[in-house]
Design a protein around this motif. Structure first.
Motif, PDB file in Angstrom:
ATOM      1  N   PHE A  39       0.839  -1.187   0.000  1.00  0.00           N
ATOM      2  CA  PHE A  39       0.000   0.000   0.000  1.00  0.00           C
ATOM      3  C   PHE A  39       0.878   1.242   0.000  1.00  0.00           C
ATOM      4  N   ALA A  40       1.073   1.816  -1.189  1.00  0.00           N
ATOM      5  CA  ALA A  40       1.865   3.035  -1.285  1.00  0.00           C
ATOM      6  C   ALA A  40       1.088   4.209  -0.717  1.00  0.00           C
ATOM      7  N   VAL A  41      -0.232   4.165  -0.812  1.00  0.00           N
ATOM      8  CA  VAL A  41      -1.087   5.202  -0.264  1.00  0.00           C
ATOM      9  C   VAL A  41      -1.797   4.613   0.942  1.00  0.00           C
ATOM     10  N   THR A  42      -1.382   5.024   2.142  1.00  0.00           N
ATOM     11  CA  THR A  42      -1.974   4.438   3.358  1.00  0.00           C
ATOM     12  C   THR A  42      -3.395   4.906   3.578  1.00  0.00           C
ATOM     13  N   ARG A  43      -3.811   5.917   2.857  1.00  0.00           N
ATOM     14  CA  ARG A  43      -5.190   6.392   2.992  1.00  0.00           C
ATOM     15  C   ARG A  43      -6.173   5.272   2.662  1.00  0.00           C
ATOM     16  N   LEU A  44      -5.793   4.386   1.779  1.00  0.00           N
ATOM     17  CA  LEU A  44      -6.650   3.258   1.427  1.00  0.00           C
ATOM     18  C   LEU A  44      -6.924   2.390   2.649  1.00  0.00           C
ATOM     19  N   LEU A  45      -5.937   2.208   3.512  1.00  0.00           N
ATOM     20  CA  LEU A  45      -6.111   1.416   4.727  1.00  0.00           C
ATOM     21  C   LEU A  45      -6.856   2.186   5.806  1.00  0.00           C
ATOM     22  N   THR A  46      -6.452   3.407   6.031  1.00  0.00           N
ATOM     23  CA  THR A  46      -6.988   4.161   7.152  1.00  0.00           C
ATOM     24  C   THR A  46      -8.372   4.746   6.889  1.00  0.00           C
ATOM     25  N   HIS A  47      -8.738   4.924   5.634  1.00  0.00           N
ATOM     26  CA  HIS A  47     -10.033   5.508   5.293  1.00  0.00           C
ATOM     27  C   HIS A  47     -10.845   4.586   4.383  1.00  0.00           C
ATOM     28  N   TRP A  48     -10.760   3.293   4.597  1.00  0.00           N
ATOM     29  CA  TRP A  48     -11.440   2.313   3.751  1.00  0.00           C
ATOM     30  C   TRP A  48     -12.943   2.584   3.628  1.00  0.00           C
ATOM     31  N   PRO A  49     -13.669   2.879   4.723  1.00  0.00           N
ATOM     32  CA  PRO A  49     -15.104   3.163   4.565  1.00  0.00           C
ATOM     33  C   PRO A  49     -15.385   4.368   3.675  1.00  0.00           C
ATOM     34  N   GLU A  50     -14.526   5.376   3.706  1.00  0.00           N
ATOM     35  CA  GLU A  50     -14.731   6.542   2.856  1.00  0.00           C
ATOM     36  C   GLU A  50     -14.426   6.231   1.397  1.00  0.00           C
ATOM     37  N   VAL A  51     -13.495   5.316   1.164  1.00  0.00           N
ATOM     38  CA  VAL A  51     -13.098   4.999  -0.203  1.00  0.00           C
ATOM     39  C   VAL A  51     -14.162   4.157  -0.895  1.00  0.00           C
ATOM     40  N   VAL A  52     -14.602   3.072  -0.265  1.00  0.00           N
ATOM     41  CA  VAL A  52     -15.535   2.155  -0.928  1.00  0.00           C
ATOM     42  C   VAL A  52     -16.979   2.329  -0.498  1.00  0.00           C
ATOM     43  N   GLY A  53     -17.220   3.093   0.554  1.00  0.00           N
ATOM     44  CA  GLY A  53     -18.580   3.272   1.049  1.00  0.00           C
ATOM     45  C   GLY A  53     -18.828   2.413   2.275  1.00  0.00           C
ATOM     46  N   GLU A  54     -19.753   2.859   3.098  1.00  0.00           N
ATOM     47  CA  GLU A  54     -20.035   2.185   4.373  1.00  0.00           C
ATOM     48  C   GLU A  54     -20.516   0.749   4.183  1.00  0.00           C
ATOM     49  N   ASP A  55     -21.375   0.507   3.188  1.00  0.00           N
ATOM     50  CA  ASP A  55     -21.927  -0.837   2.995  1.00  0.00           C
ATOM     51  C   ASP A  55     -20.843  -1.848   2.652  1.00  0.00           C
TER      52      ASP A  55
END
Length: 176
Positions: A39-55
């Motif tokens: 993971f070059a961009v840690t935002r993908l890990l730390t903000h997963w619900p914001e990236v893909v959506g809550e559901d």
């Protein structure tokens, strides 16, 4: 002679006075752990619900990003429960598009699912959040009144409330 924390000491060697934000303390560790998984961009890990959506975030977790030699784009591996895998499988293009939007370019070309049980495997157990509880519908007024009348002679408030709830459940089931 300047003491530590005073004078022209390097900013790197000094610590801030007072409390530091927890994110500042953990930032380097999170980045190192994320980079070890691709993971070059840690935002993908730390903000997963914001990236893909809550559901989707409720049922999925990003595991790693794999880069293969000579191939265009990387492969994102996502952890999902076996029971949710068919529904998530249908949404893979949506996940890929949202993750690429997070990266800012078409970094991910494939998304693979890894199925697991929500418990087991002592190290790194998958923690999935449950859907928020749905409040039960309120019973009709006549059922509430009948249940209140049934438990009306009981002196103890806790027992009377429990008996009213029991009477409501019984009366609702009789009517359905």
């Amino acid at each position: 002679m300047a003491t530590e924390g005073q004078g022209q000491g390097s900013a790197r060697g000094r610590r801030m006075r007072g409390f530091e934000a927890a994110s500042g303390l953990l930032k380097d560790r999170i980045r190192t752990a994320g980079e070890s998984r691709g993971f070059a961009v840690t935002r993908l890990l730390t903000h997963w619900p914001e990236v893909v959506g809550e559901d989707l975030a409720r049922t999925t977790r990003p595991v790693k990003v794999g880069y293969s030699k000579g191939a265009f784009g990387a492969t994102l591996t996502v952890l999902v429960r076996a029971t949710d895998a068919p529904m998530v499988q249908m949404q893979l293009p949506k996940i890929r598009d949202r993750v690429n939007a997070c990266y800012g370019y078409a970094a991910i070309s494939r998304v693979l699912l890894t199925q697991t049980a929500p418990m087991g495997f002592a190290e790194g157990q998958a923690q999935f959040t449950a859907a928020p509880p749905v409040a039960p519908p309120t019973p009709p007024a006549e059922i509430v009144a009948e249940a209140r009348e049934t438990a009306g002679g009981v002196q103890d408030e806790g027992l009377r409330a429990a008996l009213e709830a029991l009477a409501q459940n019984i009366l609702i089931r009789r009517r359905t």
